[in-house]
Design a protein around this motif. Structure first.
Motif, PDB file in Angstrom:
ATOM      1  N   HIS A 333       0.759  -1.245   0.126  1.00 19.32           N
ATOM      2  CA  HIS A 333      -0.075   0.040   0.449  1.00 19.32           C
ATOM      3  C   HIS A 333       1.114   1.459  -0.227  1.00 19.32           C
ATOM      4  O   HIS A 333       0.908   1.344   1.111  1.00 19.32           O
ATOM      5  CB  HIS A 333      -1.117   0.316   1.706  1.00 19.32           C
ATOM      6  N   THR A 334       0.919   2.085  -1.105  1.00 14.25           N
ATOM      7  CA  THR A 334       2.440   3.050  -1.055  1.00 14.25           C
ATOM      8  C   THR A 334       1.787   4.620  -0.610  1.00 14.25           C
ATOM      9  O   THR A 334       0.760   4.154  -0.667  1.00 14.25           O
ATOM     10  CB  THR A 334       2.508   3.416  -2.581  1.00 14.25           C
ATOM     11  N   ASP A 335       2.279   4.435   1.090  1.00 10.10           N
ATOM     12  CA  ASP A 335       1.125   5.516   1.436  1.00 10.10           C
ATOM     13  C   ASP A 335       2.847   6.766   1.464  1.00 10.10           C
ATOM     14  O   ASP A 335       3.882   6.598   1.986  1.00 10.10           O
ATOM     15  CB  ASP A 335       1.192   4.965   2.344  1.00 10.10           C
ATOM     16  N   THR A 336       2.280   7.684   0.677  1.00 13.58           N
ATOM     17  CA  THR A 336       3.850   8.266   0.444  1.00 13.58           C
ATOM     18  C   THR A 336       3.761   9.161   2.034  1.00 13.58           C
ATOM     19  O   THR A 336       4.794   9.775   2.298  1.00 13.58           O
ATOM     20  CB  THR A 336       3.238   9.169  -0.743  1.00 13.58           C
ATOM     21  N   GLY A 392       7.999  11.345   5.077  1.00  8.65           N
ATOM     22  CA  GLY A 392       6.305  11.867   4.520  1.00  8.65           C
ATOM     23  C   GLY A 392       5.641  12.659   3.888  1.00  8.65           C
ATOM     24  O   GLY A 392       4.647  12.940   3.568  1.00  8.65           O
ATOM     25  N   ASP A 393       6.741  13.594   3.184  1.00  4.15           N
ATOM     26  CA  ASP A 393       6.572  14.660   2.352  1.00  4.15           C
ATOM     27  C   ASP A 393       6.340  14.294   1.681  1.00  4.15           C
ATOM     28  O   ASP A 393       6.982  13.230   0.960  1.00  4.15           O
ATOM     29  CB  ASP A 393       7.252  16.264   3.173  1.00  4.15           C
ATOM     30  N   THR A 394       5.851  14.209   0.094  1.00  5.66           N
ATOM     31  CA  THR A 394       5.703  14.655  -0.748  1.00  5.66           C
ATOM     32  C   THR A 394       6.832  15.741  -1.842  1.00  5.66           C
ATOM     33  O   THR A 394       6.426  16.530  -1.805  1.00  5.66           O
ATOM     34  CB  THR A 394       5.204  14.117  -1.578  1.00  5.66           C
ATOM     35  N   ILE A 445       8.808  12.051  -5.154  1.00  5.31           N
ATOM     36  CA  ILE A 445       9.299  11.438  -4.440  1.00  5.31           C
ATOM     37  C   ILE A 445       9.259  11.664  -2.571  1.00  5.31           C
ATOM     38  O   ILE A 445       8.454  12.181  -2.918  1.00  5.31           O
ATOM     39  CB  ILE A 445      10.672  11.949  -4.987  1.00  5.31           C
ATOM     40  N   PHE A 446       9.127  10.905  -2.146  1.00  2.41           N
ATOM     41  CA  PHE A 446       8.925  10.268  -1.117  1.00  2.41           C
ATOM     42  C   PHE A 446       9.485   9.468   0.222  1.00  2.41           C
ATOM     43  O   PHE A 446      10.388   8.367  -0.510  1.00  2.41           O
ATOM     44  CB  PHE A 446       8.237  10.126  -0.468  1.00  2.41           C
ATOM     45  N   SER A 447       9.589   9.993   1.515  1.00  5.82           N
ATOM     46  CA  SER A 447      10.343   8.963   1.633  1.00  5.82           C
ATOM     47  C   SER A 447      10.171   8.815   3.404  1.00  5.82           C
ATOM     48  O   SER A 447       9.237   9.762   4.120  1.00  5.82           O
ATOM     49  CB  SER A 447      12.112   8.879   2.317  1.00  5.82           C
ATOM     50  N   PRO A 448       9.838   7.331   4.394  1.00  3.37           N
ATOM     51  CA  PRO A 448       9.680   7.473   5.198  1.00  3.37           C
ATOM     52  C   PRO A 448      10.329   7.941   6.371  1.00  3.37           C
ATOM     53  O   PRO A 448      10.280   8.548   7.595  1.00  3.37           O
ATOM     54  CB  PRO A 448       8.854   5.372   5.884  1.00  3.37           C
ATOM     55  N   PHE A 449      11.834   7.694   6.045  1.00  2.28           N
ATOM     56  CA  PHE A 449      12.364   8.444   7.184  1.00  2.28           C
ATOM     57  C   PHE A 449      12.966   9.976   6.849  1.00  2.28           C
ATOM     58  O   PHE A 449      13.522  10.505   7.175  1.00  2.28           O
ATOM     59  CB  PHE A 449      13.564   7.528   6.611  1.00  2.28           C
ATOM     60  N   GLY A 450      12.728  10.219   5.306  1.00  2.00           N
ATOM     61  CA  GLY A 450      13.410  11.545   5.371  1.00  2.00           C
ATOM     62  C   GLY A 450      15.385  11.850   4.871  1.00  2.00           C
ATOM     63  O   GLY A 450      16.128  10.832   5.410  1.00  2.00           O
TER      64      GLY A 450
END
Length: 756
Positions: A333-336, A392-394, A445-450
């Motif tokens: 579940h791609t959650d950006t 969490g940012d796109t 682009i996005f990342s759960p860690f940043g």
């Protein structure tokens, strides 16, 4: 994902991301199959030496573990015999085809196992087909009542109800026919030929095409050899550990106080990982895993104040499973907007009120080799942007359509090391970076860690300049020598909200936590110092001071290897007092930084020419050179080489003992003293002359053998000093050939006074 410390786990790493979906199968059916297959079987032998068995991994609830073997190195049980169902049919996998051949076929228990397998297969047609050549098996099958045997055919016989197979099926059409045969109610009994194939091919692993069928029955046959702990004991058919199968594993966790034994914890984690990544996240067991390890448990997050030790089996196990669950969810579940709970601690949190900016970024690009040890193949160089992508940012990156063929990539974050091999963790163990192909005009682009935003450019590019548009990122402190003004730095840039900062020149980049530079007033003076260090290294290494690519020192909360370590594209260093020193120009000039100078020295060594044992020796020639030439502090700036007299005394003491080449290679500071004797008597010029000769040597002409490498260093340094150093090398017991000694025999012999 955390790596798993078992052979099964290592193989499983390449399996758990396949996303294959399977259906439910009850525990009672499994136990029933095992009872039928092992009826009147007292024990099952391992194949006789030198043959070994291979093993099969269960990917879901469907398979039944019939027998296991204990792996010699890990002491973990791995399934050697496994059964499963596929629609109306059945599949039995034995980890060796030797069970269908003598002498194993003469074993009473093996015969009983095969009789049970044929009865379990439920062959209504009464015909067994042996698919492939086997001269031992047909006579045994002919003794069975009510069965006909069809031998030596390569296609499925219409009358066959059971197929005994001892070869891979690489032909797609035949494999599809075999699958249809099983699904309609046929039985496949497979004896793995993998050990023989591995021996013939002289490889340790190959991919078996039949896995395309086995996977559909919830099994994956691993063609790596299983070396048993005790061949005499044979296979385990009773008291199989719960971790071998997901159903028995989760049954063990019905006891809320259950904690795996420390020796088995990784195997429990491996089984859970295989299940999660090969099944829907909506299955009953997936939900049970989530309930047991995520919903009921607070997140386990390693930190400097709460390190997670490997000996803490309970929390480490929960930590691993929580990571598997999070990874599974993100893949399905791609959650950006997902923010990993560990990200606020490392790499750090960005305030929700911090302004997100829309900015053009212009990147200057150089391509080609520096002359130093380069990454293998086509390497994607990291180019800084001065921007940060918050967890969490796109963020959207726009490039010119003309740049799409350049195969550019965007990378979020710089902390790519996995720490799972370490004894404890003070940050999340995974690779924290995330990479995106810039293969269209606009990419989200996005990342759960940043992390810091890097643009990765292949070192084969024709680009000289790249302009991109970045929307939605956060500004980070970024200083570039010769570009950024001190006024802008002091008044604005150093206060940018990104939690990571970069200080850069064309020669070096320092990537550090932003809190370290908030009060840094003069990065210009600091970075000029680091350019002096880089120029000194370049001078000794005989490369151009104008760098093609800057070296990069990255601070990490936990360094993956040693106190600091060097790779071809980066140097990793800890966030401790050494980081503060690295950013303090006055202190650097006053006392230097042996660790950072040392790691930069590693980047300049002659890895293809130095002989064995010099990895931690010649690196310190660069360290000492920086202390001497940049800081003007001479050669003696480390406790192991505290002064000239201390070095002389140590050399004399060593020579009075039992000197030897093995000792020379085992003690880097002992070996360094040999080089110091040369430098003390001849200065740096002979070292520089030799390195210049090394640099000019084409790679195709590098000395190959260790003896050749020692001879090459000996003749080069003798020529550079205009001295015959044979006695000197003999004293140090660094072996060189008589031919090499003869080549320099026209020079006068030399020994330092302390060795005379």
């Amino acid at each position: 994902m955390t790596s798993i410390n078992t052979i099964a786990g290592k193989i499983a790493i390449c399996l758990i991301f396949t996303g294959i979906l399977f259906s439910h199968h009850s525990l009672s059916a499994q136990s029933g199959d095992q009872q039928r297959l092992l009826d009147h079987v007292q024990q099952i032998a391992m194949p006789p030496a030198p043959d070994n068995a291979t093993f099969t991994l269960p990917l879901n609830e469907k398979p039944t573990i019939i027998a296991t073997a204990t792996e010699k190195d890990t002491k973990q049980h791995l399934p050697v015999i496994m059964a499963s169902r596929l629609d109306k049919g059945r599949i039995l996998i034995l980890g060796s085809d030797k069970y269908f051949k003598k002498p194993l076929l003469d074993d009473r228990n093996v015969q009983q196992l095969l009789r049970n397998a044929i009865a379990w297969a439920g062959n209504k047609s009464g015909s067994i087909q042996v698919w492939g050549h086997n001269s031992d098996l047909p006579p045994f099958l002919h003794l069975l009542k009510n069965y006909n045997t069809i031998t030596d055919t390569v296609n499925i016989a219409p009358a066959a109800g059971i197929i005994i197979l001892t070869q891979d099926v690489t032909d797609t059409v035949k494999r599809n026919h075999l699958e249809a045969f099983v699904r309609k109610g046929g039985a496949l009994i497979f004896g793995s030929p993998a050990t023989g194939i591995l021996s013939q091919q002289k490889t340790s692993y190959f991919e078996m095409d039949l896995n395309q069928l086995f996977r559909k029955a919830g099994m994956y046959h691993v063609t790596a050899t299983l070396k048993p702990e005790d061949r005499k004991e044979g296979l385990t058919i009773r008291s199989i550990p719960p971790y071998v199968h997901i159903s028995s594993l989760m049954a063990a966790f019905k006891d809320t106080l259950f904690i795996p034994a420390a020796a088995d914890a990784d195997s429990y984690a491996s089984t859970i990982a295989n299940y999660l990544f090969n099944n829907p996240d909506t299955t009953a067991i997936s939900n049970k895993i989530r309930s047991t390890f995520a919903n009921r448990q607070a997140p386990v997050i390693p930190s400097p104040t709460h390190p997670l030790w490997k000996t803490d089996v309970k929390n480490r196990f929960i930590y691993n499973v929580q990571n598997y669950l999070a990874t599974q969810h993100q893949q399905r579940h791609t959650d950006t907007g997902y923010i990993h709970p560990a990200s606020s601690l490392f790499p750090g949190e960005v305030s929700k009120t911090a302004p997100r900016v829309n900015e053009p970024v212009v990147i200057s690009i150089k391509a080609g080799a520096q002359g130093l040890l380069e990454p293998d193949g086509v390497f994607y160089r990291w180019h800084s942007t001065g921007l940060y992508v918050a967890a969490g940012d796109t963020v959207t990156i726009t490039i010119s359509p003309d740049c799409i063929p350049q195969q550019l990539k965007a990378q979020i974050g710089v902390h790519e090391d996995n720490l799972s091999h370490m004894d404890y963790y003070v940050r999340h163990t995974d690779d924290l970076t995330k990479t995106f192909e810039l293969d269209k005009p606009a990419t989200t682009i996005f990342s759960p860690f940043g992390g810091l935003l890097m643009i990765k450019v292949p070192d084969t590019t024709s680009l000289k300049t790249l302009q991109i548009q970045v929307n939605g990122a956060v500004k980070s402190p970024y200083f570039k020598l010769g570009v950024t003004s001190l006024a802008d730095w002091q008044h604005t840039i150093r206060n940018c909200p990104g939690p990571w900062a970069e200080l850069a020149t064309d020669k070096i980049v320092l990537t550090v936590p932003s809190y370290r530079i908030r009060k840094l007033d003069d990065p210009e003076k600091l970075m000029k110092f680091w350019d002096e260090v880089m120029d000194a290294d370049a001078q000794l290494a005989a490369i151009s001071a104008d760098r093609v690519h800057p070296e990069r020192i990255i601070i990490d909360q936990q360094v993956a290897f040693g106190y600091m370590y060097t790779a071809p594209h980066k140097i990793m260093a800890p966030d401790d007092e050494s980081c503060a020193l690295m950013l303090d120009e006055a202190q650097l000039r006053a006392k230097g930084s042996w660790g950072h100078f040392h790691e930069l020295g590693h980047r300049h060594q002659f890895w293809g020419i130095d002989f064995d044992g010099l990895g931690e020796v010649t690196v310190n020639l660069y360290t000492m050179y920086v202390y001497d030439q940049v800081l003007h502090k001479g050669l003696y700036n480390h406790e192991n080489i505290a002064s000239r007299q201390a070095v002389i005394d140590a050399v004399k003491s060593y020579m009075k003992g039992q000197p030897g080449f093995d000792k020379f290679r085992e003690d880097p500071f002992l070996a360094l003293k040999m080089y110091i004797e040369i430098i003390e008597h001849f200065g740096w010029q002979p070292i520089a002359d030799v390195f210049k000769k090394y640099r000019a040597l084409p790679a195709a002409q590098y000395p190959v053998s260790e003896a050749d490498k020692r001879d090459y260093w000996f003749t080069c340094i003798s020529t550079a000093t205009q001295k015959d150093l044979s006695l000197f090398f003999d004293k140090w017991q660094v072996p060189v050939t008589e031919a090499a000694k003869k080549a320099v025999s026209s020079y006068p012999s030399w020994l330092p006074e302390e060795l005379q």
